[in-house]
Scaffold this active site. Structure first.
Site, short mmCIF file in Angstrom:
data_model
loop_
_atom_site.label_atom_id
_atom_site.label_comp_id
_atom_site.label_asym_id
_atom_site.label_seq_id
_atom_site.Cartn_x
_atom_site.Cartn_y
_atom_site.Cartn_z
CD GLU B 143 74.00 26.46 72.08
OE1 GLU B 143 74.63 27.32 72.74
OE2 GLU B 143 72.86 26.66 71.62
CG HIS B 213 69.79 28.72 60.58
ND1 HIS B 213 69.92 30.08 60.66
CD2 HIS B 213 69.23 28.34 61.76
CE1 HIS B 213 69.44 30.51 61.82
NE2 HIS B 213 69.02 29.47 62.50
#
Lengths: 472, 439
Positions: B143, B213
């Protein structure tokens, strides 16, 4: 002027030293760079792990595809009892995987990740470690926990997040195990975060007189996670500080949908080990004896040197497992047994949220399953030594299915932890005012609406005590 | 509308005077919140939300919509003739926006983890086939690398549309985004900029995503001046609630497409967070043409005069439900909703852009209503609500009839088994409205 003359004489002195040093090695006629052993050369030599002729780092293998010893291979120290234990542990994983994968498809648990095709890598490496080596897993290493005696009840409790889930208390998604007793650190969904932590764990082991030279930290990760900055940080730290940390890369060829060819251009993960000055071995991850033997030796070096060692296990993710995409209704599978592998559950998709046939051919997966099945390969080895037969195979399958099914039944309908548990564990020690007040706020809301507001009323029933600890 | 603030402040906190206040108030046209529910009660869900635009005409009249395909040399045109719409859910609308960006801007590239096969939420489905793997490609799993790579592309004047697979995984990129992207223009005296960078990421909870999540990390970026942060919500003003100046209506996956195209073309780096539960559940007729919806502008979805509810993303729908419940409480909880409050006119604002946020719209609203409830999924402490509450109490201090109330996730990680009690659901919002109205 004076200064530069001094500098010149220093350089002259130094270079004489170098000349003297290299004169002992005829192959290095131009000496070394100062402060390093890098020989001076008039030729431009670019180096690369990707070679012009395509040669790669070799893969260490002990058993061939039919379970016979490879010519020249040395059998690792293994007796019948240990070999059978390895086999039984390998066999147990798909039984659990098939069940929980199907249970997830029925919507009973939110998520699952199978280890199909990676049984040899996980069990072989776990068997090579000391049971009190610290394991930092990625998420596909349930088998290592089971190897250490973590029970089926614990697995089911965690995956259902019920009141007996002592490891995450219903807080984490399925397969996010931890067990202090089994030296297994908590799984975290973000990838690769465990890798530099493992270097720190290794360092702490080295600082502890009781464990120094006896234990190591063993960290598992996929080849995809090895792309994260944290991988490089962890490797660098364990090598430089140094710290006894064993890096075990499970290279199963895919990070969700992304094939390893799009994950790196170099020669796998193994090629990076030398860059960090680490002893590195690539093993056939579908050959449990190669994994056992390779990790044993890697561990020995790791503990002895007190420095990081890298093992790359080449395997193949036979079937799937991310959180389930919202609003996808699981297909009904009530017509067949929960223990039966579904068409999509015996090769490894990334997770239950993934259908890997969208990005790789079904034939490729079937071929790999047939010719390179780690369980079948080891079974042939056992049979050749008369350590195993068909009857035992059938008995084992029945026993494992029975045990797994019993554990599942027991946990399937069990209530969850008390609702108040959701505020526990944010902090240890004294609880700050904001947490305390927010618990009180929820308490007041539950007292007011808990019995009357249907979504909460039905949700409370799923919890032990049905929220009474807060509502009274 | 309460005109003089002093009058509003004079009204005491009792139900009786509140009644009087309601009578003295000039009413807006009837709102969605006071619509009669169908027999047996009516709790709108995302699927049944009255705010999703289901017809072509409705869709083409989305407020704030700015057609980006007109010849700017010619006279501005409001003509909608010839424009078409197609039924899309949110991920399809996001895909449509990227497809337009790739078509019209040769420098644009789309990349991230697993995007080549369509992305885990299918937002890039078919783009690689359509535009080639050179422009739509997988990245290795990194990322910080994705963000830095995007910054590099953008610094060369090209367009980078990067995906971080989950907002929960944006933290390795925090350094690149906060220290680099946000400060790029400022530190180089305007000589270098990364306005071509857009980072998309799925965010917010789905009910079973647990710690990693479910997160709504917008608050962490709120202090990063130089960045823009946008959350897509999907709501709209029903036609009958419009003020006369707003002639037509519009919005949802519609919002996603228009806001994303604005983000991609904005001269600043933008973080674009997509509430992932809405990818499939929100469906609208979306204009197929190129259009933008401006950043930095909130949208008032329901006009009201007694209390302002401010939110963004998924909770917009919980707020809609709560507003319905206030007017028509289900029998089981009706006793908690005093009669007079059921006639209260609630104003609902979708903030849409978190940084810079539309302080004008919110201030104007709160000055009028005197009451504010902020709803977001992220934790309370240090959440976006804290910043807004502080600013609003300064700007509206003398007009406030009640303290600003926040309905948020608790200051805990998102524990999986407890998510139903973590997420600010409609009953919590209802309770907050009643409490604020009765203050």
């Amino acid at each position: 002027m004076f200064r530069s003359a001094l500098l010149r004489s220093q350089i002259h002195r130094q270079s004489r030293n170098y000349v003297r040093a290299t004169s002992q090695v005829a192959a290095e006629p131009y000496g070394h760079l100062p402060t390093s052993q890098s020989p001076i050369t008039p030729k431009m030599n670019f180096i690369n792990s990707v070679t012009p002729d395509g040669t790669q780092i070799p893969t260490y293998r002990v058993l061939d595809g039919v379970g016979e010893l490879l010519d020249g291979a040395e059998l690792p120290e293994i007796d019948e009892a240990f070999a059978r234990r390895i086999y039984e542990n390998m066999m147990q994983i798909p039984v659990i995987d098939n069940l929980l994968n199907n249970v997830q498809r029925q919507g009973k648990i939110s998520f699952y990740m199978t280890a199909h095709g990676e049984e040899a890598t996980v069990i072989g490496s776990a068997a090579a470690l000391a049971d009190n080596d610290e394991i930092l897993g990625q998420y596909r290493e349930m088998g290592a926990l089971l190897w250490r005696g973590y029970g089926l009840d614990d697995v089911m409790a965690q995956c259902f997040g019920n009141a007996e889930d002592a490891s995450t208390k219903g807080k984490q998604m399925p397969v996010h195990f931890n067990s202090k007793e089994h030296h297994f650190h908590a799984i975290s969904s973000p990838l690769a975060t465990q890798i530099p932590q493992a270097a720190g764990v290794g360092f702490a082991i080295k600082r502890d007189p009781a464990r120094r030279g006896k234990n190591c930290a063993a960290v598992y990760f996929g080849e995809g996670a090895a792309s994260e900055g944290d991988f490089h940080a962890g490797m660098l730290l364990a090598s430089t500080i140094p710290s006894p940390t064993l890096f075990i890369a499970r290279n199963n060829g895919f990070a969700i949908s992304t094939p390893s060819t799009e994950q790196y251009h170099g020669d796998g993960i193994a090629a990076r080990g030398p860059g960090y000055g680490m002893d590195t071995l690539r093993v056939d991850g579908n050959d449990v004896l190669a994994v056992l033997s390779g990790v044993r030796e890697a561990r020995r070096r790791c503990v002895e040197q007190g420095r990081g060692v890298l093992v790359e296990a080449m395997t193949y993710r036979y079937v799937p497992q991310l959180p389930q995409l919202p609003n996808i209704h699981p297909p009904s599978i009530s017509t067949f047994s929960l223990l039966t592998p579904t068409s999509t559950s015996s090769v490894g998709h990334h997770s239950t949220s993934d259908d890997s046939f969208a990005y790789r051919p079904r034939q490729e997966v079937e071929d790999r399953k047939r010719i390179d099945n780690p369980i079948a390969r080891f079974r042939k080895f056992l049979e050749a030594r008369k350590w195993w037969d068909d009857k035992e195979e059938d008995e084992l399958k029945d026993r494992l299915k029975g045990e797994v099914m019993r554990a599942f039944k027991r946990h399937e309908t069990m209530q969850r932890h008390e609702v108040r548990e959701m505020f526990e564990g944010v902090y240890r020690g004294e609880e700050p005012w904001n947490i305390r007040e927010q618990r009180e706020e929820l308490k007041a809301l539950l007292q007011k609406y808990g019995k009357d507001w249907e979504p909460w009323r039905s949700e409370l029933k799923k919890h032990k005590g049905e929220g009474k600890e807060l509502m009274q | 509308m309460f005109a003089p603030s002093s009058l509003a402040r004079l009204s005491r906190r009792s139900v009786a005077t509140f009644k009087a206040k309601l009578q003295s108030a000039r009413r807006w046209e009837s709102t969605a919140g006071t619509e009669a529910p169908p027999a047996g009660g009516h709790s709108p869900s995302i699927a049944t939300s009255s705010f999703l635009r289901q017809t072509r005409d409705n869709s083409l009249r989305t407020p704030d919509i700015r057609w980006a395909d007109e010849d700017h040399a010619g006279p501005p045109s409001n003509a909608l003739a010839g424009r078409e719409t197609r039924k899309m859910n949110l991920y399809q609308a996001v895909r449509d926006a990227m497809s337009i960006a790739l078509t019209k801007d040769d420098s644009a590239v789309v990349f991230g983890e697993d995007v080549a096969f369509g992305g885990v939420f299918r937002c890039t489905m078919g783009l690689a086939e359509e535009f080639g793997r050179e422009r739509v490609f997988n990245t290795p799993l990194t990322e910080q690398g994705i963000a830095g790579f995007g910054i590099g592309i953008a610094s060369m004047g090209q367009t980078a549309i990067a995906e971080i697979q989950f907002a929960d995984y944006i933290y390795p990129a925090f350094d690149q985004l906060v220290n680099e992207a946000a400060k790029f223009n400022f530190r180089s005296g305007g000589n270098f900029d990364v306005g071509g960078l857009t980072i998309r990421c799925p965010s917010m909870s789905v009910g079973h995503g647990a710690l990693y999540h479910s997160q709504s990390p917008e608050g962490f970026f709120m202090g990063a001046a130089g960045l823009k942060a946008s959350l897509v919500a999907h709501f709209d003003v029903p036609p009958h609630t419009l003020t006369p100046t707003q002639i037509v209506i519009p919005r949802s996956p519609i919002q996603a497409k228009g806001l994303l195209l604005s983000a991609i073309r904005d001269p600043n780096p933008v973080i674009f967070m997509e509430p992932k539960i809405l990818y499939r559940s929100s469906v609208e007729q979306v204009p197929i043409d190129d259009y933008e919806i401006p950043l930095g502008r909130a949208e008032t979805l329901i006009h009201g005069s007694d209390l302002t509810v401010l939110t963004w993303g998924t909770p917009v729908y919980s707020c809609e439900t709560a507003i319905h419940m206030l007017a028509n409480p289900p029998e089981t909880i009706a006793r908690h909703v005093p009669e007079p409050f059921r006639k209260a006119k609630i104003e609902l604002i979708d903030l849409r852009t978190i940084l810079p946020w539309d302080v004008e719209t919110v201030t104007e609203s709160v000055k009028r209503t005197g009451r504010l409830v902020i709803v977001h999924e992220a934790s309370k402490t240090g959440g976006v609500g804290s910043e807004i509450a502080a600013e609003l109490q300064k700007r509206c201090f003398l007009k406030l009839d009640a303290p600003v109330k926040r309905v948020t996730g608790w200051d805990t990680p998102v524990g999986m088994s407890y998510e139903k009690f973590y997420i600010p659901d409609s009953v919590r919002i209802l309770d907050a409205m009643v409490e604020t109205l009765s203050y």
